[in-house]
Design an enzyme around this catalytic site. Structure first.
Site, PDB file in Angstrom:
ATOM      1  N   VAL A  92       0.839  -1.207   0.000  1.00  0.00           N
ATOM      2  CA  VAL A  92       0.000   0.000   0.000  1.00  0.00           C
ATOM      3  C   VAL A  92       0.874   1.257   0.000  1.00  0.00           C
ATOM      4  O   VAL A  92       1.998   1.243   0.484  1.00  0.00           O
ATOM      5  CB  VAL A  92      -0.944   0.046   1.229  1.00  0.00           C
ATOM      6  CG1 VAL A  92      -2.024  -1.021   1.127  1.00  0.00           C
ATOM      7  CG2 VAL A  92      -0.170  -0.091   2.527  1.00  0.00           C
ATOM      8  N   ILE A 143       3.682  -2.423   5.493  1.00  0.00           N
ATOM      9  CA  ILE A 143       4.095  -2.057   4.139  1.00  0.00           C
ATOM     10  C   ILE A 143       3.534  -3.013   3.085  1.00  0.00           C
ATOM     11  O   ILE A 143       3.877  -2.938   1.922  1.00  0.00           O
ATOM     12  CB  ILE A 143       5.634  -1.941   3.990  1.00  0.00           C
ATOM     13  CG1 ILE A 143       6.323  -3.265   4.276  1.00  0.00           C
ATOM     14  CG2 ILE A 143       6.189  -0.840   4.875  1.00  0.00           C
ATOM     15  CD1 ILE A 143       7.779  -3.257   3.844  1.00  0.00           C
ATOM     16  N   GLU A 144       2.665  -3.929   3.515  1.00  0.00           N
ATOM     17  CA  GLU A 144       1.993  -4.752   2.510  1.00  0.00           C
ATOM     18  C   GLU A 144       0.522  -4.338   2.415  1.00  0.00           C
ATOM     19  O   GLU A 144       0.168  -3.482   1.615  1.00  0.00           O
ATOM     20  CB  GLU A 144       2.209  -6.240   2.801  1.00  0.00           C
ATOM     21  CG  GLU A 144       3.695  -6.593   2.600  1.00  0.00           C
ATOM     22  CD  GLU A 144       4.043  -8.068   2.704  1.00  0.00           C
ATOM     23  OE1 GLU A 144       5.052  -8.441   2.091  1.00  0.00           O
ATOM     24  OE2 GLU A 144       3.344  -8.839   3.383  1.00  0.00           O
ATOM     25  N   MET A 145      -0.347  -4.901   3.271  1.00  0.00           N
ATOM     26  CA  MET A 145      -1.765  -4.564   3.140  1.00  0.00           C
ATOM     27  C   MET A 145      -2.273  -3.659   4.276  1.00  0.00           C
ATOM     28  O   MET A 145      -3.327  -3.040   4.170  1.00  0.00           O
ATOM     29  CB  MET A 145      -2.579  -5.856   3.017  1.00  0.00           C
ATOM     30  CG  MET A 145      -2.150  -6.619   1.752  1.00  0.00           C
ATOM     31  SD  MET A 145      -2.549  -8.371   1.808  1.00  0.00           S
ATOM     32  CE  MET A 145      -4.130  -8.336   0.975  1.00  0.00           C
TER      33      MET A 145
END
Lengths: 348, 330
Positions: A92, A143-145
């Protein structure tokens, strides 16, 4: 001493129940070359068609991320070999992580180890156990979803199509436990086998070209790739230091972060080589763009460092051997039945 | 049909080994001891004091040097272990076989010594008949890194760990006092798809019994396998749930025991009895926790001797190795 005569007959079969067809209404297809019983199904998460369908929707649904832009499939995209075609993974708000996204093809396959005993370790450093233990990680990773579990559960409960499916499959509204089970069940269906290599092994002499056959011989002998890339999934389930990253100022410690054994410093999980032609770039930091570069890297014996695996050494491959090896990897391990899954219709 | 020579019953269960089986330390200060053999007739225990590059025997409670002077090599990337001579086996009262691991692959031998009587001067490391080495060929690399040896009247067998693509068990035929060429015999990794043949013993019926150690980074992947000693055919192959099997031995009562080094988590290591689980598989029953056990042998009186590497503080020198004795009754 010889009272051992009292030993008894060995019942070789029927030790481990086969998973085939025993799984409710789910039709199982484990492709040739993979051992069926190595796609282990936890007792508390049996496969059903409804669960697999639900898991597939969750896997492809960007609504699992804070800004509705990122799904599991953003980084594990069937069009890029279930990886993402980039050096690092982007989550994201365009945030970039420090490791390359591995393919999830055959991630449900137990590499090495013993079906009855060995836990299946996920991630480059093996920090998660089994697919169920992995699935909620990326959703919460900032830092992913970047979602909290209560947020994602409440968001999905607001989508009638999910709520009714969870009711059907689990008999509850959306729960994080149900999400992890459904996603894991879907991932277990993402399998690749039945490649030309498997057909050759099964006796079809024409399955591989001359060059690929020569490359196969290099792979299993002179280049001893099979010291680590072994078994049905071309991975031993172990962790090795081949030197990638050890030339950095602060190398990624890899497996060491979990075991704190010095010998594991810079060791990473041996990845599958199935469908390798589709999953470039390569290695945990995505530094190698092509298979030719990978072979050159191994030919030089990897990157020297105190924890370099004993199996890494100067290979002195000829130009012909290198070219043949690349052809074997591309041609021999790419399957006509590649799981070319289309994104499903997402529930409203 | 192959019948498994593990005793069928577990009736004696753990009562055999009571809490009193603490084990008596009969030697300490050893450096990565990694092999044991009990001399026929005399019952004297011989130990390979591996990092010290020597073989010692237990004489009146202390270590007497029998063979000295092996060089050392390093195993592992941290923890690292210096190793020299490893497995031991007696072929006759004074004929002792020593497996090399202190040299580069392709320059390692099975060394056959005629050991002098107790009290005599120690032999040099080359005062022996050399069997081997296993040179490279066109298609396979040089082999070495021997671990354990086992012998029948007809042949010597040694587990090799130089070539991780094949996992060789090698063999030399014995005719009288002479030895045939040491040759690659069983590609155990091809037979089992698991790495590293390490433990080896002969079953009471004469099969080769091998403990496949597996990957040190993969937990619980240790296998128990049986092969026909003459033709190398795989007869039996079952998971044990153990991590890194380093030794196998049959007790005088016919039970099969295994040592687990448990590389990743040595607190899980120890002595296990491998029982038949009644369904053709193996049930490993923990008898005793041990700190990095490497080798074992039953003495003539039925006691079990075990070598351990033990633990030293960081930065300290090696030397925490012990020879342990467990009372008869296993």
């Amino acid at each position: 001493m010889r009272s051992i005569g009292r030993s008894f007959l060995l019942v070789v079969l029927a030790l481990f129940p086969r998973v085939a067809s025993a799984q409710g209404d789910f039709e199982w297809h484990v492709p040739a070359g993979l051992e069926e019983q190595r796609v282990r199904i936890p007792k508390d998460n049996p496969m059903t068609q409804g669960k697999v369908d639900l898991g597939k929707q969750l896997f492809f649904d960007p609504r699992l991320s804070r800004d509705n832009t990122i799904s599991c499939a953003s980084c594990h995209d069937p069009r890029h070999g279930w990886s993402n075609g980039q050096r690092f993974a982007t989550g994201v708000r365009g945030q970039v992580g420090g490791r390359s996204a591995p393919t999830i093809i055959n991630a449900g396959y137990l590499n090495g180890g013993i079906v009855k005993f060995t836990k299946q370790l996920q991630f480059w450093d093996g920090r998660a156990v089994e697919l169920e233990g992995q699935a909620l990680g990326p959703i919460q990773n900032p830092i992913e979803m970047d979602m909290t579990l209560p947020e994602v559960v409440s968001r999905l409960n607001g989508i009638e199509g999910y709520r009714s499916q969870f009711q059907q499959v689990f008999g509850t509204d959306v729960t994080s436990e149900g999400m992890e089970k459904a996603i894991a069940a879907f991932e277990r269906t993402v399998l690749s086998g039945d490649a030309p290599f498997d057909r050759l092994k099964a006796g079809d002499e024409s399955a591989l070209s001359e060059a690929a056959r020569r490359g196969m011989s290099v792979f299993f002998n002179k280049a001893h790739c099979s010291a680590c890339h072994t078994g049905g999934n071309f991975a031993d389930g172990g962790f090795h230091n081949v030197g990638i990253g050890m030339d950095q100022d602060e190398p990624d410690p890899g497996r060491y972060s979990q075991t704190k054994l010095q010998g594991d410093f810079g060791s990473f999980k041996t990845p599958t080589l199935r469908e390798i032609a589709r999953t470039a770039p390569y290695m945990h930091d995505g530094r190698l763009g092509t298979l030719e570069e990978v072979i050159d890297f191994y030919d030089k014996g990897g990157i020297p460092n105190p924890q370099l695996d004993e199996e890494m050494r100067l290979l002195k491959l000829t130009g012909q051997e290198k070219a043949d090896l690349v052809i074997f990897l591309q041609e021999g391990l790419s399957s006509a039945s590649y799981p070319d899954t289309m994104p499903p219709t997402l529930p409203e | 049909m192959f019948r498994l020579p593990l005793t069928a019953t577990v009736i004696f269960a753990l009562s055999i080994v009571s809490a009193t089986q603490a084990g008596e330390i009969v030697l300490d200060g050893l450096k990565n001891p990694s092999g044991i053999a009990v001399q026929p007739e005399t019952g004297v225990v011989f130990v390979s004091d591996s990092a010290a590059g020597r073989i010692v025997r237990l004489v009146e409670g202390s270590a007497e040097e029998v063979i000295t002077g092996s060089s050392g090599d390093t195993y592992g990337k941290g923890p690292k272990y210096t190793i020299g001579p490893m497995g031991l086996a007696f072929l006759a009262e004074n004929r002792l076989v020593v497996a090399d691991s202190g040299f580069p692959d392709g320059e390692e031998y099975l060394r056959v010594f005629e050991v002098p009587p107790a009290g005599a001067a120690a032999l040099g490391y080359d005062d022996c008949t050399k069997v081997g080495p296993l040179a490279a060929t066109d298609s396979v690399k040089a082999e070495g890194n021997f671990y354990a040896v086992a012998a029948t009247e007809a042949a010597l067998y040694v587990t090799c760990n130089g070539d991780d693509t094949k996992g060789w068990i090698s063999k030399s035929d014995i005719t009288g006092a002479s030895f045939g060429e040491l040759a690659r015999f069983i590609a155990s990794k091809e037979a089992t798809e698991v790495d590293a043949p390490v433990a080896i013993t002969i079953s009471p019926r004469g099969e080769l019994v091998v403990g496949q150690m597996g990957e040190i980074t993969v937990p619980s992947d240790g296998l128990l396998t049986f092969y026909n000693a003459r033709d190398g055919k795989l007869l039996y192959n079952q998971p044990t749930g153990l991590h890194d099997i380093t030794a196998l031995a049959y007790s005088p009562r016919g039970h099969l025991y295994a040592l687990d080094f448990a590389w990743n988590d040595p607190s899980q290591g120890g002595l296990f009895r491998l029982d038949n689980d009644g369904e053709g598989g193996v049930n490993a029953v923990k008898i005793k926790s041990l700190d990095k056990p490497t080798a074992m042998a039953f003495g003539s009186e039925g006691a079990l001797y075990i070598t351990l590497i033990g633990s030293v503080e960081e930065g300290q020198e090696v030397g925490a190795g012990q020879l342990l004795r467990l009372k008869p009754g296993l």
